[in-house]
Motif scaffolding. Structure first.
Motif, PDB file in Angstrom:
ATOM      1  N   TYR A 158      -2.069   1.927 -12.453  1.00 52.10           N
ATOM      2  CA  TYR A 158      -1.034   2.506 -13.045  1.00 52.10           C
ATOM      3  C   TYR A 158      -1.253   4.059 -13.265  1.00 52.10           C
ATOM      4  N   THR A 159      -2.303   4.373 -13.669  1.00 49.59           N
ATOM      5  CA  THR A 159      -2.946   5.841 -13.753  1.00 49.59           C
ATOM      6  C   THR A 159      -2.385   6.711 -12.509  1.00 49.59           C
ATOM      7  N   GLY A 160      -1.561   7.589 -12.670  1.00 50.62           N
ATOM      8  CA  GLY A 160      -0.964   8.437 -11.433  1.00 50.62           C
ATOM      9  C   GLY A 160      -0.105   7.713 -10.606  1.00 50.62           C
ATOM     10  N   GLU A 161       0.440   6.540 -10.765  1.00 51.02           N
ATOM     11  CA  GLU A 161       1.166   6.014  -9.724  1.00 51.02           C
ATOM     12  C   GLU A 161       2.711   6.000  -9.947  1.00 51.02           C
ATOM     13  N   ASN A 218      -0.603  -4.051  -6.039  1.00 48.31           N
ATOM     14  CA  ASN A 218       0.195  -3.448  -7.434  1.00 48.31           C
ATOM     15  C   ASN A 218       0.810  -2.201  -7.366  1.00 48.31           C
ATOM     16  N   VAL A 219       0.325  -1.450  -6.070  1.00 53.37           N
ATOM     17  CA  VAL A 219       1.068  -0.143  -5.996  1.00 53.37           C
ATOM     18  C   VAL A 219       2.184  -0.055  -5.057  1.00 53.37           C
ATOM     19  N   LEU A 220       2.577  -1.448  -4.420  1.00 54.91           N
ATOM     20  CA  LEU A 220       3.831  -1.737  -3.728  1.00 54.91           C
ATOM     21  C   LEU A 220       4.843  -2.489  -4.188  1.00 54.91           C
ATOM     22  N   TRP A 221       6.062  -2.547  -3.695  1.00 56.13           N
ATOM     23  CA  TRP A 221       6.846  -3.622  -4.374  1.00 56.13           C
ATOM     24  C   TRP A 221       6.413  -5.047  -3.775  1.00 56.13           C
ATOM     25  N   ARG A 222       6.796  -5.975  -4.476  1.00 61.14           N
ATOM     26  CA  ARG A 222       6.543  -7.370  -4.064  1.00 61.14           C
ATOM     27  C   ARG A 222       7.691  -7.989  -4.027  1.00 61.14           C
ATOM     28  N   TRP A 257      10.121  -7.021  -6.890  1.00 65.47           N
ATOM     29  CA  TRP A 257       9.476  -6.235  -8.376  1.00 65.47           C
ATOM     30  C   TRP A 257       8.391  -5.599  -8.088  1.00 65.47           C
ATOM     31  N   VAL A 258       7.979  -4.873  -9.106  1.00 65.56           N
ATOM     32  CA  VAL A 258       6.801  -4.208  -9.138  1.00 65.56           C
ATOM     33  C   VAL A 258       5.973  -4.659 -10.583  1.00 65.56           C
TER      34      VAL A 258
END
Length: 394
Positions: A101-104, A69-73, A94-95
């Protein structure tokens, strides 16, 4: 080995040649992939293979997470307001807004090098989809809107050319003409999603990207970064960013209660706007509208429509501040109070002993006040239903 194709996987075998009639078995070696070359323009990437395209880089240089979830899919189905979005899964990047999500702030997708030779006015164009809702038909939650940022780099550093946080229940096309300093340069594009813009990120707001193109700019360029402001029950403010060359005949605006985008032949609601903002009036209260803006460069040359933003006008019903809903044991001559709504010139009250009833007061005009006290006492131990409606001069 020479004459190979860039960005291609090759497999190699070797054998000993002892004589014309005597060779060893073939021995395999590890496969290898040739390096990426610079891509020519016009350039298109449609993300239609379900995997990271050749020579693109998906990275997150500041994360400590190993979550996808911290990279593009490039496969899977987005959720909440981004499903359905009208395009099959696996045909866009998509992301996922889900945790972490905190700090991303730096979910990055970087293009291969693109040579702009041959483009007189280089133009970056892409489709994006972002619709921050609690469900496919839900409401806007009280969390940050994720941001899609686009940067360009010709070797001298990354320069932001787009920053979008708005929402719409449809794919939108953005187009940005690059500065003349980029003509004949070789560039890369970086698409970044910030999942925690102001420290209040959450999992609803997926961001989608498709149809990235670097092409010759059209003769009439679309405005960008359309925003809505100052919503009321019958009007809204709208503003946008002008293209590099302001259109000679200004801008045109199209709005509708239907989300179907206008075409080149659609008749605009507002024409001849010479600034980058205006006010749309004459709207209905509590109604969802969709709005687009285009440049008008001449009587025969208009840009594509940009926008597709949705907004909902406010109600003409004020917020009652006293008494509380379903309160019991109040006076038989109570006072009802409410907040004033800007633009209204008066209020009417209806009261009955059944839901929607009018047997006590039937749409009585109170004038421009914010309270009403019953003169005739109401019955003891009786439930009453009431509503306050506002009206204006029209």
């Amino acid at each position: 080995i020479t004459g190979l194709t860039p960005s291609t996987v090759y497999y190699v075998w070797v054998r000993a040649n002892c004589s014309a009639a005597d060779q060893s078995f073939w021995a395999s070696s590890p496969s290898f992939t040739t390096a990426c070359s610079t891509f020519a323009s016009p350039f298109t990437e449609s993300f239609s293979t379900g995997v990271l395209p050749n020579c693109w880089v998906s990275q997150n240089p500041t994360t400590t997470s190993t979550s996808t979830n911290v990279l593009w899919r490039f496969t899977g189905t987005p959720g909440y307001g981004a499903t359905p979005n009208g395009r099959p899964a696996g045909t866009y990047a998509w992301v996922d807004a889900s945790s972490p999500y905190t700090g991303e702030h730096t979910v990055e997708l970087i293009s291969p090098p693109i040579n702009l030779t041959g483009l007189m006015v280089p133009y970056v164009k892409f489709d994006w989809y972002k619709n921050h809702l609690t469900s496919a038909t839900g409401t806007l939650p009280p969390y940050d809107n994720n941001a899609l940022k686009v940067h360009v780099n010709d070797g001298t550093g990354w320069v932001e050319i787009f920053n979008g946080t708005t929402n719409a229940a449809l794919w939108r096309t953005a187009g940005i003409a690059l500065a003349t300093s980029y003509v004949n340069a070789t560039i890369q594009l970086r698409f970044t999603v910030d999942k925690d813009v102001a420290g209040n990120g959450y999992f609803y707001d997926d961001v989608l990207l498709d149809e990235v193109k670097v092409v010759e700019a059209p003769t009439c360029i679309v405005p960008s970064l359309i925003t809505i402001s100052n919503l009321s029950y019958n009007s809204t403010g709208i503003s946008w960013t002008a293209p590099p060359t302001a259109p000679a005949l200004g801008y045109e605006i199209y709005y509708s209660t239907i989300s179907t985008p206008p075409t080149a032949t659609s008749v605009p609601n507002i024409t001849g706007v010479t600034t980058t903002s205006t006010t749309i009036t004459g709207l209905l209260p509590s109604t969802t509208y969709y709005v687009w803006v285009r440049s008008k460069c001449s009587t025969t040359d208009s840009s594509d429509w940009a926008g597709g933003l949705s907004f909902t006008t406010t109600t003409m019903c004020p917020t009652v501040t006293d008494p509380a809903n379903a309160v019991i044991g109040i006076s038989t001559t109570p006072t009802i109070t409410w907040n004033a709504l800007a633009g209204l010139t008066g209020y009417r009250i209806t009261v009955g002993t059944t839901p929607g009833g009018t047997n006590i007061l039937n749409n009585v005009d109170l004038g421009n006040v914010t309270s009403y006290t019953f003169i005739t006492p109401l019955l003891n131990n009786t439930q009453y239903y009431y509503k306050i409606n506002g009206y204006d001069a029209t």
